[in-house]
Design an enzyme around this catalytic site. Structure first.
Site, short mmCIF file in Angstrom:
data_model
loop_
_atom_site.label_atom_id
_atom_site.label_comp_id
_atom_site.label_asym_id
_atom_site.label_seq_id
_atom_site.Cartn_x
_atom_site.Cartn_y
_atom_site.Cartn_z
N LYS A 188 29.47 34.07 42.59
CA LYS A 188 30.06 33.56 43.83
C LYS A 188 30.65 34.75 44.60
CE LYS A 188 33.37 32.40 45.88
NZ LYS A 188 33.86 32.88 47.26
N GLU A 263 40.31 42.01 37.57
CA GLU A 263 40.53 43.32 38.17
C GLU A 263 41.23 43.08 39.50
OE1 GLU A 263 37.98 46.84 40.25
OE2 GLU A 263 37.06 45.87 38.49
N CYS A 297 40.84 48.91 45.61
CA CYS A 297 41.97 48.69 44.71
C CYS A 297 42.56 49.99 44.18
CB CYS A 297 41.56 47.78 43.57
SG CYS A 297 40.14 48.39 42.62
N GLU A 394 50.85 45.58 48.49
CA GLU A 394 49.51 46.10 48.70
C GLU A 394 49.06 45.78 50.13
OE1 GLU A 394 45.37 46.35 46.24
OE2 GLU A 394 46.19 44.35 46.56
#
Length: 505
Positions: A188, A263, A297, A394
């Site tokens: 997906k 992750e 990331c 973030e």
């Protein structure tokens, strides 16, 4: 007669005239509901195309296909799986330019970086292909009177949920080890960048991956994604994305005791001591936050600089940041392109006001560029503290926050004082300090005197809110496979006898 070959851009727009379908059980199919959704080009936010909008019915069909294909794929020899995955890698390289153009158009990432996306994806497939034959290998663990040995077997059908930043490479990073291990896959992709996931499914089909082994369902996380994480036939879910979504995936998979690999996000420090090679440190710090639009990331979004060299380092940094070339992602000269989506654009821009409110200085940038598309000027925050939002949250954009420090202890406290723990970058020429400081960092990956340079056998993953589990090399097989122990009695060992007439215990 002259035959004109369409440019990759024209070919991309031609293929997107029809909605992107699902790929289930070896067939290209629309959503069972008949619904589609729009996705947009970040350069101007025009509709780029439409994709089938999957729901629980499409996920169920894909999971059933993966379940049906699993026994034969599991039984296929590692040597044959290796040959098929090598074929995938060859086809990826043959379409590398088309993949780069599609990825750049779909995500806004500059073409200069996307040129390597296909090369890296091919490397991933070949790397794990070479491990397919030994994926089931275990250990010999002899003891007195017994031989214990372990073997591994694929866990079953797995769900792979991939993000919108560098989606082609990251899809290969998850799917390649799953296939090498003997698992079947339901993929997906992110709804903001579905194009190259479709191309990868085409390539795997052309390479001869059997029907049902890899399935693709487009859709939204709240519908297709949730159905995938809850489906009882899916034994594990590998996810790349933000930490909040990772928490939801854990909850959604709990009822079926699903294994999860997460992750997640990062607020990664780059720590520059006064004894470092400052020229190289400057290059690396800039590259690791402003390349790929700051949308990765492992980006080094916090820069901690020892006070004695802080002012001079920041002066040089500001000059470089102000000269970063922002523009059309398909222009080879562009260094930063548009952000992926208006929602992400608005999130990044909201931190400009947050920085001002908390007392930081916007040394460079802090504004949008133009009125069309999702272009943000590369931004540098100075006079910052580690308790500010710009240092804790973030941002996931081309935004760097600089914080001074005095001592090693001060730097370590600042580096660890966030909820994340994915990556860290350390610049020093003191060998003892390098080892000691690296051991003290609460980060899953640490680079000393380097930017992020990945060696594929090494573990990739984070601590704290940055995730659960590790990718890379044999670590990937720990997730996609079950380990079982077989104990062989070698010397006639007998169990104690219970319930024997005439015998006392």
């Amino acid at each position: 007669m002259t035959v004109t070959t369409p440019s990759p851009v024209d070919a991309l727009h031609e293929r997107l005239r029809a909605p992107l379908p699902h790929f289930i059980g070896g067939e290209w199919v629309p959503a069972q509901s008949g619904d589609t959704f729009e996705f947009h080009a970040p350069a101007d936010n025009r509709v780029l195309g439409r994709a089938a909008s999957g729901d629980a019915r499409d996920i169920d069909r894909a999971a059933q296909a993966a379940h049906a294909a699993f026994p034969a794929w599991k039984a296929l020899s590692g040597k044959k799986r290796r040959a098929l995955l090598y074929r995938v890698a060859d086809l990826i390289e043959a379409r590398a330019h088309d993949i780069a153009v599609a990825e750049s158009t779909d995500t806004g990432q500059p073409i200069r970086f996307m040129k390597s996306a296909a090369v890296r994806a091919a490397e991933n497939f070949r790397f794990f292909a070479d491990r397919a034959e030994g994926a089931q290998d275990g250990l010999s663990l002899p003891t007195d009177g017994f031989l214990n040995y372990t073997v591994r077997q694929p866990i079953g059908p797995v769900g792979v949920i991939t993000p919108w930043n560098t989606p082609f490479m990251l899809s290969s990073w998850k799917i390649a080890p799953a296939l090498a291990a003997g698992c079947t896959v339901v993929h997906k992709p992110a709804e903001w960048s579905p194009v190259t996931a479709t191309i990868l499914a085409e390539i795997m089909h052309e390479a001869g991956i059997p029907a049902g082994v890899v399935n693709l369902v487009h859709g939204f996380g709240e519908t297709a994604g949730k159905a995938l994480t809850e489906h009882p036939l899916i034994k594990a879910v590998a996810f790349i994305g933000e930490s909040r979504t990772g928490s939801l995936i854990q909850k959604q998979g709990a009822d079926t005791l699903k294994r999860v690999h997460l992750e997640l996000g990062g607020k990664n420090p780059v720590v520059v001591f006064d004894d470092a090679d400052l020229d190289r440190a400057l290059d690396a710090a800039i590259f690791m936050i402003y390349s790929l639009n700051g949308q990765r990331c492992t980006s080094s979004s916090r820069l901690l600089v020892q006070r004695g060299v802080h002012d001079g380092f920041v002066e040089r940094l500001a000059e470089r940041v102000a000269n970063i070339r922002v523009g059309d992602p398909l222009d080879p000269a562009t260094e930063v392109g548009p952000l992926i989506h208006p929602r992400q654009f608005e999130k990044v821009c909201s931190y400009f006001d947050a920085a001002r409110a908390d007392g930081a200085t916007i040394r460079v940038g802090g504004e949008r560029i133009g009125e069309t598309g999702n272009y943000v000027r590369p931004t540098l925050f100075t006079d910052a503290r580690n308790d500010m939002r710009i240092a804790q949250e973030e941002i996931f954009g081309p935004v760097l926050t600089v914080i001074p420090f005095d001592t090693d202890e001060d730097a370590l406290r600042l580096a660890n004082d966030v909820q994340y723990g994915l990556a860290a970058y350390l610049w020093t020429n003191d060998l003892t300090r390098a080892h000691t400081f690296a051991h003290g960092l609460d980060s899953g990956m640490i680079w000393v005197n380097s930017e992020n340079v990945r060696h594929l056998p090494t573990p990739f993953g984070g601590m704290k809110a940055s995730g659960i589990g590790r990718d890379g090399g044999d670590y990937s097989f720990d997730f996609y496979m079950e380990t079982k122990n077989v104990a062989i009695n070698l010397n006639g060992h007998r169990a104690q006898q219970l319930g024997m007439p005439g015998k006392e215990n």
